[in-house]
Design a protein around this motif. Structure first.
Motif, PDB file in Angstrom:
ATOM      1  N   LEU A  32       3.064   7.513  -1.075  1.00 52.74           N
ATOM      2  CA  LEU A  32       1.781   6.912  -0.705  1.00 52.74           C
ATOM      3  C   LEU A  32       1.292   7.441   0.640  1.00 52.74           C
ATOM      4  CD1 LEU A  32      -0.489   4.855  -1.272  1.00 52.74           C
ATOM      5  CD2 LEU A  32       0.931   3.151  -0.085  1.00 52.74           C
ATOM      6  N   ASP A  33       2.194   7.515   1.628  1.00 56.58           N
ATOM      7  CA  ASP A  33       1.805   8.022   2.946  1.00 56.58           C
ATOM      8  C   ASP A  33       1.357   9.484   2.860  1.00 56.58           C
ATOM      9  OD1 ASP A  33       2.432   5.543   4.030  1.00 56.58           O
ATOM     10  OD2 ASP A  33       4.355   6.191   4.855  1.00 56.58           O
ATOM     11  N   GLN A  34       2.065  10.276   2.060  1.00 52.00           N
ATOM     12  CA  GLN A  34       1.674  11.678   1.888  1.00 52.00           C
ATOM     13  C   GLN A  34       0.298  11.778   1.236  1.00 52.00           C
ATOM     14  OE1 GLN A  34       4.684  14.246   0.099  1.00 52.00           O
ATOM     15  NE2 GLN A  34       6.278  12.892   0.895  1.00 52.00           N
ATOM     16  N   LYS A  35       0.082  10.963   0.187  1.00 51.34           N
ATOM     17  CA  LYS A  35      -1.185  10.985  -0.544  1.00 51.34           C
ATOM     18  C   LYS A  35      -2.345  10.542   0.349  1.00 51.34           C
ATOM     19  CE  LYS A  35      -3.162   7.977  -3.993  1.00 51.34           C
ATOM     20  NZ  LYS A  35      -3.768   7.218  -2.986  1.00 51.34           N
ATOM     21  N   ASP A  36      -2.137   9.478   1.136  1.00 56.74           N
ATOM     22  CA  ASP A  36      -3.213   8.927   1.962  1.00 56.74           C
ATOM     23  C   ASP A  36      -3.419   9.684   3.274  1.00 56.74           C
ATOM     24  OD1 ASP A  36      -3.735   7.044   0.025  1.00 56.74           O
ATOM     25  OD2 ASP A  36      -2.734   5.395   1.081  1.00 56.74           O
ATOM     26  N   GLY A  37      -2.442  10.476   3.688  1.00 56.36           N
ATOM     27  CA  GLY A  37      -2.582  11.267   4.906  1.00 56.36           C
ATOM     28  C   GLY A  37      -2.276  10.513   6.183  1.00 56.36           C
ATOM     29  N   GLY A  83      -8.534  -9.156   4.350  1.00 58.08           N
ATOM     30  CA  GLY A  83      -7.589 -10.220   4.678  1.00 58.08           C
ATOM     31  C   GLY A  83      -6.799  -9.999   5.954  1.00 58.08           C
ATOM     32  N   THR A  84      -7.119  -8.940   6.711  1.00 56.86           N
ATOM     33  CA  THR A  84      -6.398  -8.684   7.956  1.00 56.86           C
ATOM     34  C   THR A  84      -7.390  -8.430   9.081  1.00 56.86           C
ATOM     35  OG1 THR A  84      -6.303  -6.275   7.845  1.00 56.86           O
ATOM     36  CG2 THR A  84      -4.601  -7.481   6.618  1.00 56.86           C
ATOM     37  N   ASN A  85      -6.857  -8.337  10.281  1.00 60.61           N
ATOM     38  CA  ASN A  85      -7.673  -7.967  11.440  1.00 60.61           C
ATOM     39  C   ASN A  85      -7.606  -6.466  11.688  1.00 60.61           C
ATOM     40  OD1 ASN A  85      -8.438 -10.593  11.949  1.00 60.61           O
ATOM     41  ND2 ASN A  85      -6.603 -11.003  13.137  1.00 60.61           N
ATOM     42  N   GLY A  86      -7.235  -5.721  10.685  1.00 59.37           N
ATOM     43  CA  GLY A  86      -7.095  -4.274  10.815  1.00 59.37           C
ATOM     44  C   GLY A  86      -5.633  -3.876  10.800  1.00 59.37           C
ATOM     45  N   CYS A  87      -5.296  -2.969   9.907  1.00 56.55           N
ATOM     46  CA  CYS A  87      -3.913  -2.504   9.790  1.00 56.55           C
ATOM     47  C   CYS A  87      -3.731  -1.206  10.564  1.00 56.55           C
ATOM     48  CB  CYS A  87      -3.554  -2.255   8.328  1.00 56.55           C
ATOM     49  SG  CYS A  87      -3.321  -3.770   7.402  1.00 56.55           S
ATOM     50  N   PRO A  88      -2.604  -1.069  11.262  1.00 55.55           N
ATOM     51  CA  PRO A  88      -2.352   0.178  11.971  1.00 55.55           C
ATOM     52  C   PRO A  88      -1.929   1.276  10.998  1.00 55.55           C
ATOM     53  CG  PRO A  88      -0.535  -1.353  12.314  1.00 55.55           C
ATOM     54  CD  PRO A  88      -1.555  -2.067  11.498  1.00 55.55           C
ATOM     55  N   HIS A  89      -2.574   2.417  11.121  1.00 54.41           N
ATOM     56  CA  HIS A  89      -2.234   3.597  10.335  1.00 54.41           C
ATOM     57  C   HIS A  89      -1.944   4.722  11.302  1.00 54.41           C
ATOM     58  CE1 HIS A  89      -4.799   1.827   6.850  1.00 54.41           C
ATOM     59  NE2 HIS A  89      -3.559   1.385   6.806  1.00 54.41           N
ATOM     60  N   LEU A  90      -0.760   5.294  11.174  1.00 55.02           N
ATOM     61  CA  LEU A  90      -0.338   6.376  12.056  1.00 55.02           C
ATOM     62  C   LEU A  90      -0.699   7.709  11.418  1.00 55.02           C
ATOM     63  CD1 LEU A  90       1.220   7.521  14.513  1.00 55.02           C
ATOM     64  CD2 LEU A  90       3.320   7.272  13.150  1.00 55.02           C
ATOM     65  N   TYR A  91      -1.598   8.429  12.063  1.00 53.78           N
ATOM     66  CA  TYR A  91      -1.997   9.752  11.594  1.00 53.78           C
ATOM     67  C   TYR A  91      -1.056  10.745  12.260  1.00 53.78           C
ATOM     68  CZ  TYR A  91      -6.009   7.720   9.345  1.00 53.78           C
ATOM     69  OH  TYR A  91      -6.812   6.976   8.507  1.00 53.78           O
ATOM     70  N   GLY A  92       0.021  11.004  11.589  1.00 55.36           N
ATOM     71  CA  GLY A  92       1.113  11.825  12.089  1.00 55.36           C
ATOM     72  C   GLY A  92       2.392  11.280  11.482  1.00 55.36           C
ATOM     73  N   ASN A  93       3.448  11.302  12.244  1.00 56.76           N
ATOM     74  CA  ASN A  93       4.723  10.799  11.757  1.00 56.76           C
ATOM     75  C   ASN A  93       5.488  10.199  12.916  1.00 56.76           C
ATOM     76  OD1 ASN A  93       6.777  10.164  10.004  1.00 56.76           O
ATOM     77  ND2 ASN A  93       7.340  12.265   9.509  1.00 56.76           N
ATOM     78  N   PHE A  94       6.587   9.576  12.585  1.00 56.39           N
ATOM     79  CA  PHE A  94       7.488   9.026  13.591  1.00 56.39           C
ATOM     80  C   PHE A  94       8.880   9.550  13.312  1.00 56.39           C
ATOM     81  CE2 PHE A  94       7.630   6.043  10.088  1.00 56.39           C
ATOM     82  CZ  PHE A  94       8.963   5.688   9.992  1.00 56.39           C
ATOM     83  N   GLY A  95       9.772   9.318  14.253  1.00 59.13           N
ATOM     84  CA  GLY A  95      11.151   9.757  14.086  1.00 59.13           C
ATOM     85  C   GLY A  95      12.094   8.855  14.853  1.00 59.13           C
ATOM     86  N   GLY A  96      13.341   9.270  14.916  1.00 61.95           N
ATOM     87  CA  GLY A  96      14.385   8.475  15.535  1.00 61.95           C
ATOM     88  C   GLY A  96      14.055   8.005  16.942  1.00 61.95           C
ATOM     89  N   LYS A  97      13.368   8.831  17.722  1.00 60.83           N
ATOM     90  CA  LYS A  97      13.055   8.452  19.108  1.00 60.83           C
ATOM     91  C   LYS A  97      12.069   7.292  19.179  1.00 60.83           C
ATOM     92  CE  LYS A  97       9.311  11.852  19.739  1.00 60.83           C
ATOM     93  NZ  LYS A  97       8.430  11.108  18.921  1.00 60.83           N
ATOM     94  N   ASP A  98      11.346   7.031  18.103  1.00 63.29           N
ATOM     95  CA  ASP A  98      10.347   5.965  18.072  1.00 63.29           C
ATOM     96  C   ASP A  98      10.885   4.654  17.517  1.00 63.29           C
ATOM     97  OD1 ASP A  98       8.257   7.856  18.836  1.00 63.29           O
ATOM     98  OD2 ASP A  98       8.511   8.642  16.801  1.00 63.29           O
ATOM     99  N   VAL A  99      12.051   4.701  16.874  1.00 58.42           N
ATOM    100  CA  VAL A  99      12.605   3.537  16.185  1.00 58.42           C
ATOM    101  C   VAL A  99      13.412   2.686  17.163  1.00 58.42           C
ATOM    102  CG1 VAL A  99      14.144   2.777  14.334  1.00 58.42           C
ATOM    103  CG2 VAL A  99      12.625   4.741  13.977  1.00 58.42           C
TER     104      VAL A  99
END
Length: 125
Positions: A32-37, A83-99
């Motif tokens: 889904l993340d790949q498809k949505d970008g 139904g939300t106040n806006g969902c966060p969408h990360l345009y990029g990626n994350f990794g171990g340093k962010d977790v």
């Protein structure tokens, strides 16, 4: 959409399976993340609704807790979602340093995700 003010300290990635260990520098994106970008994320308060909508038939899932300040503000868009106040969408990626942490959440039989997640209030900040 404008980001919330104040910004949350953490955002969360919900995954149906355990995150890889150790968490790689570039997290494997879902179909889904790949498809949505972008990477679909949730704030702590959005997780019960997201779980009830998209994981209703699941009895468990994993939460990956990410420190929002690790990302450039321009890479996180707060997109309008019903139904939300806006969902966060990360345009990029994350990794171990962010977790910050990962956790399996289990839904006991007969409970909704909203009910099951009440016990996680201290972790979901």
């Amino acid at each position: 959409m404008e980001p919330p003010n104040p910004l949350p300290e953490f955002v969360y990635k919900i995954t149906p399976t355990a995150p890889p260990q150790p968490i790689p520098e570039a997290y494997p994106l879902s179909d889904l993340d790949q498809k949505d970008g972008f990477v679909h994320l949730s704030t702590a308060s959005q997780i019960p609704t997201t779980a009830d909508l998209f994981f209703a038939s699941s009895t468990s899932f994993y939460l990956v807790k990410l420190r929002l300040s690790n990302f450039e503000p321009s890479s996180v868009k707060w997109d309008e979602t019903p139904g939300t106040n806006g969902c966060p969408h990360l345009y990029g990626n994350f990794g171990g340093k962010d977790v910050v942490d990962c956790k399996e959440v289990v839904r006991p039989e007969g409970l909704t995700w909203s009910e099951a997640l009440k016990g996680e209030a201290e972790w979901l900040v």
